[in-house]
Design an enzyme around this catalytic site. Structure first.
Site, mmCIF file in Angstrom:
data_model
loop_
_atom_site.group_PDB
_atom_site.id
_atom_site.type_symbol
_atom_site.label_atom_id
_atom_site.label_comp_id
_atom_site.label_asym_id
_atom_site.label_seq_id
_atom_site.Cartn_x
_atom_site.Cartn_y
_atom_site.Cartn_z
ATOM 1 N N CYS A 108 0.828 -1.208 0.000
ATOM 2 C CA CYS A 108 0.000 0.000 0.000
ATOM 3 C C CYS A 108 0.862 1.257 0.000
ATOM 4 O O CYS A 108 0.366 2.348 -0.246
ATOM 5 C CB CYS A 108 -0.936 0.013 1.207
ATOM 6 S SG CYS A 108 -0.058 -0.015 2.770
ATOM 7 N N CYS B 200 -2.633 -3.084 8.682
ATOM 8 C CA CYS B 200 -2.307 -1.733 9.140
ATOM 9 C C CYS B 200 -1.856 -1.775 10.599
ATOM 10 O O CYS B 200 -0.951 -1.041 10.993
ATOM 11 C CB CYS B 200 -3.511 -0.809 8.984
ATOM 12 S SG CYS B 200 -4.389 -1.018 7.423
HETATM 13 FE FE1 FES Z 1 -1.576 0.245 4.218
HETATM 14 FE FE2 FES Z 1 -3.435 0.629 5.967
HETATM 15 S S1 FES Z 1 -3.720 0.365 3.843
HETATM 16 S S2 FES Z 1 -1.336 0.481 6.322
#
Ligand code: FES
Length: 131
Positions: A35, A104
């Site tokens: 991400c 996360c």
């Molecule tokens: Fe990457 Fe939350 S989407 S840490």
């Protein structure tokens, strides 16, 4: 049901312990390649206790809420205690995260570990025999 618990929203909108500790005893930075989110943790440690902790997170709402909650959970705790903090404990303290957002909270666990690693390294302590 709402996507996020009230606690997640609260820690996302009013994150605790945001910032930098200039003379930190341990600093850790981790990222999630998928991400692209990045988390940085600063620890001030006195007599084996986390006397202060601050973070900077460039990431999603769950990452910000997780880092905020994680700092609250380790503040005032012993270094050994902080080392044992799991992402599960962080997520539970936030009254849960959606499954696809659990990674996360992993970032928060890793950021604290990495800052503690840095602290041990600076002190010249081999802490891996403790794990
Ligand atoms: Fe990457 Fe939350 S989407 S840490």
């Amino acid at each position: 049901m709402a996507l996020y618990s009230e606690k997640v929203m609260d820690h996302f909108l009013n994150p605790r312990n945001v910032g930098v500790i200039e003379d930190a005893d341990g600093v850790g930075e981790v990222g999630n390649a998928k991400c692209g989110d990045i988390m940085k943790m600063y620890l001030k440690i006195d007599n084996d206790k986390i006397s202060d902790v601050k973070f900077e997170t460039f990431g999603c709402a769950s990452a910000i809420a997780s880092s905020s909650m994680a700092t609250e959970l380790i503040k005032g705790k012993s270094v050994d205690n902080a080392m044992e903090l799991t992402n599960k404990a962080v997520a539970e303290a936030l009254d849960g995260l959606p499954d696809y957002k659990m990674h996360c909270s992993v970032l928060a666990e890793e950021a604290i570990r990495s800052a503690l690693d840095d602290y041990y390294k600076k002190k010249g302590i081999d802490h891996y025999d403790k794990l």
